[in-house]
Design an enzyme around this catalytic site. Sequence first.
Site, PDB file in Angstrom:
ATOM      1  N   HIS A 278      -3.781  -6.320  -5.322  1.00  0.00           N
ATOM      2  CA  HIS A 278      -4.330  -5.252  -6.167  1.00  0.00           C
ATOM      3  C   HIS A 278      -4.767  -4.099  -5.285  1.00  0.00           C
ATOM      4  CE1 HIS A 278      -6.606  -3.265  -9.323  1.00  0.00           C
ATOM      5  NE2 HIS A 278      -5.916  -4.004 -10.148  1.00  0.00           N
ATOM      6  N   ASP A 336      -2.893 -10.483 -14.123  1.00  0.00           N
ATOM      7  CA  ASP A 336      -1.581 -10.828 -14.680  1.00  0.00           C
ATOM      8  C   ASP A 336      -1.099 -12.219 -14.289  1.00  0.00           C
ATOM      9  OD1 ASP A 336      -1.173  -8.432 -16.066  1.00  0.00           O
ATOM     10  OD2 ASP A 336      -0.737  -7.422 -14.182  1.00  0.00           O
TER      11      ASP A 336
HETATM   12  N1  COA Z   1       2.641 -10.811  -2.523  1.00  0.00           N
HETATM   13  C1  COA Z   1       2.907 -10.740  -1.209  1.00  0.00           C
HETATM   14  N2  COA Z   1       2.559  -9.672  -0.439  1.00  0.00           N
HETATM   15  C2  COA Z   1       1.934  -8.664  -1.035  1.00  0.00           C
HETATM   16  C3  COA Z   1       1.617  -8.682  -2.406  1.00  0.00           C
HETATM   17  C4  COA Z   1       2.001  -9.815  -3.151  1.00  0.00           C
HETATM   18  N3  COA Z   1       1.757  -9.884  -4.444  1.00  0.00           N
HETATM   19  N4  COA Z   1       0.986  -7.539  -2.727  1.00  0.00           N
HETATM   20  C5  COA Z   1       0.911  -6.810  -1.602  1.00  0.00           C
HETATM   21  N5  COA Z   1       1.495  -7.486  -0.584  1.00  0.00           N
HETATM   22  C6  COA Z   1       1.592  -7.040   0.810  1.00  0.00           C
HETATM   23  C7  COA Z   1       2.717  -6.032   0.944  1.00  0.00           C
HETATM   24  O1  COA Z   1       3.951  -6.642   1.228  1.00  0.00           O
HETATM   25  C8  COA Z   1       2.207  -5.174   2.077  1.00  0.00           C
HETATM   26  O2  COA Z   1       2.463  -5.885   3.275  1.00  0.00           O
HETATM   27  P1  COA Z   1       2.841  -5.091   4.616  1.00  0.00           P
HETATM   28  O3  COA Z   1       1.630  -4.256   4.925  1.00  0.00           O
HETATM   29  O4  COA Z   1       3.103  -6.175   5.586  1.00  0.00           O
HETATM   30  O5  COA Z   1       4.033  -4.235   4.277  1.00  0.00           O
HETATM   31  C9  COA Z   1       0.691  -5.174   1.874  1.00  0.00           C
HETATM   32  O6  COA Z   1       0.396  -6.338   1.137  1.00  0.00           O
HETATM   33  C10 COA Z   1       0.184  -3.941   1.109  1.00  0.00           C
HETATM   34  O7  COA Z   1       0.979  -3.800  -0.074  1.00  0.00           O
HETATM   35  P2  COA Z   1       1.099  -2.450  -0.864  1.00  0.00           P
HETATM   36  O8  COA Z   1       2.291  -2.499  -1.761  1.00  0.00           O
HETATM   37  O9  COA Z   1       0.994  -1.289   0.076  1.00  0.00           O
HETATM   38  O10 COA Z   1      -0.222  -2.506  -1.729  1.00  0.00           O
HETATM   39  P3  COA Z   1      -0.554  -1.548  -2.929  1.00  0.00           P
HETATM   40  O11 COA Z   1      -2.013  -1.437  -2.998  1.00  0.00           O
HETATM   41  O12 COA Z   1       0.241  -0.299  -2.835  1.00  0.00           O
HETATM   42  O13 COA Z   1       0.039  -2.359  -4.171  1.00  0.00           O
HETATM   43  C11 COA Z   1       0.270  -3.883  -5.943  1.00  0.00           C
HETATM   44  C12 COA Z   1      -0.711  -3.065  -5.087  1.00  0.00           C
HETATM   45  C13 COA Z   1      -0.500  -4.455  -7.129  1.00  0.00           C
HETATM   46  C14 COA Z   1       1.381  -2.965  -6.463  1.00  0.00           C
HETATM   47  C15 COA Z   1       0.873  -5.029  -5.087  1.00  0.00           C
HETATM   48  O14 COA Z   1      -0.155  -5.889  -4.656  1.00  0.00           O
HETATM   49  C16 COA Z   1       1.956  -5.808  -5.809  1.00  0.00           C
HETATM   50  O15 COA Z   1       3.119  -5.414  -5.768  1.00  0.00           O
HETATM   51  N6  COA Z   1       1.574  -6.961  -6.477  1.00  0.00           N
HETATM   52  C17 COA Z   1       2.522  -7.726  -7.252  1.00  0.00           C
HETATM   53  C18 COA Z   1       2.651  -7.110  -8.643  1.00  0.00           C
HETATM   54  C19 COA Z   1       1.417  -7.303  -9.476  1.00  0.00           C
HETATM   55  O16 COA Z   1       0.893  -8.391  -9.593  1.00  0.00           O
HETATM   56  N7  COA Z   1       0.974  -6.203 -10.097  1.00  0.00           N
HETATM   57  C20 COA Z   1      -0.132  -6.241 -11.036  1.00  0.00           C
HETATM   58  C21 COA Z   1      -1.322  -5.516 -10.522  1.00  0.00           C
HETATM   59  S1  COA Z   1      -2.693  -5.782 -11.608  1.00  0.00           S
END
Ligand code: COA
Length: 400
Positions: A278, A336
């Site tokens: 998140h 979720d």
């Molecule tokens: N599983 C595995 N790794 C994850 C992850 C997950 N669910 N969520 C983030 N990461 C990792 C990324 O790969 C990234 O790793 P890196 O630095 O080695 O490249 C790091 O954590 C940061 O991720 P980032 O996408 O920059 O974080 P964000 O704050 O931009 O994104 C979300 C937040 C929610 C989009 C992201 O956590 C995600 O894609 N989660 C899965 C989808 C989800 O459950 N969404 C609902 C949110 S309520």
Amino acid sequence: MPTKPTPEMQKWCLDEKGQPRIDKGAENLCMDESEICFIDGFNSKLYYRGYNIEDLAKYSTYEETTYLLWYGKLPTRSELDSFSEQLRNNRDIPQGAYDLIKLIPRDTHPMEALRTVVSYLGNVDPEKEKLDLGSMPAKAIRLTAKLPTVVAALARSREGKEPIKPRKDLSHAANFLYMLTGNVPSDFWARAMDVSLILYAEHEMNASAFATVVVGSTLSDYYSSIVGGIGALRGPLHGGANEEAMKQFLEIGSPENVDVWYKENILTGKKRVMGAGHRVYKTYDPRAKIFKEYAKKAVEVSKDSKLRKIYDVAERLENLVMSQLCESRGICTNVDYWSGIVYYAMGIPIEQYTPIFAVARVAGWSAHLMEYVARNRILRPRLYYKGWLDLEYVPIEKRG
Ligand code: COA
């Protein structure tokens, strides 16, 4: 001669040292003041208008929570009765909307279908020509009341079934489940849906609230703004994650497969755990905790062995996430992760999970829209331009 912009020309994008100051993902952008919601992402707390989500999930209803979000205070008994009455009276949708639902191809993604029907509801709203803030609460009541009817009718139409008309004698949540399934739910399932709507009702300036407010900040109409929110919510990185989380549990299939699946997909970086991570929470999402309790109860009540297996998969995977990703990297299970198990137990098809999220979140979108437009300034961020200026325009015949 081609040139580049001087630093002076885009100084708002530069820091004191003259380097581009880019906030990719708007992570550190604090774009306004608000009194609607506070997320304490370090201590697993969430507040709507100052009230702890755990208390709201225990004691409130979706109707009351929506009133709280819009009007900033808990209603008195008569205020709540009158508000609930207005919602009940606005549940049914015009015949044109039922006709439109039948026209939408069955293979259309339910969120795309939902945005089409919401757009149509804007076309037939009795105050459609009014763009002012004053007309917004009544429009928000009408749409909040109608969204469950639209989602349920779309879900049934997708399966070739006739829509079920809303009933006035049921709560918002119970009526929604009734229209989806054709059965009046027991108190347990009605309350489970109610709590899920409370948990999904609001979450500060997330991507869909932002999209809603961006559209609203141009002083566009209420329905266009909400359609913007629905579009943003559809994506798998936002609302679509509840569907993806469920598909992930089904793909894993059995608790014995979890460790290998995790090793092959998560440790290698091939996939992300859906329903984990998140932007704001770096600890357990408090909504996930409440949903998990309901998922557990739902498994017990339904006595469905397939569901039990899915729950066991989810629990095993969550243990890995919490021990390997949560403390060290702040990637913990979110809202979720568990919600899908509750909806699955209700017999709701997976592709309806994000529309259910929208049915709830219209409360939060509307609250932010009303708050922002009351002190409006058009949202118009800048980009740091890396390209050239003053390139020579070469006629097409002379281009190499
Ligand atoms: N599983 C595995 N790794 C994850 C992850 C997950 N669910 N969520 C983030 N990461 C990792 C990324 O790969 C990234 O790793 P890196 O630095 O080695 O490249 C790091 O954590 C940061 O991720 P980032 O996408 O920059 O974080 P964000 O704050 O931009 O994104 C979300 C937040 C929610 C989009 C992201 O956590 C995600 O894609 N989660 C899965 C989808 C989800 O459950 N969404 C609902 C949110 S309520």
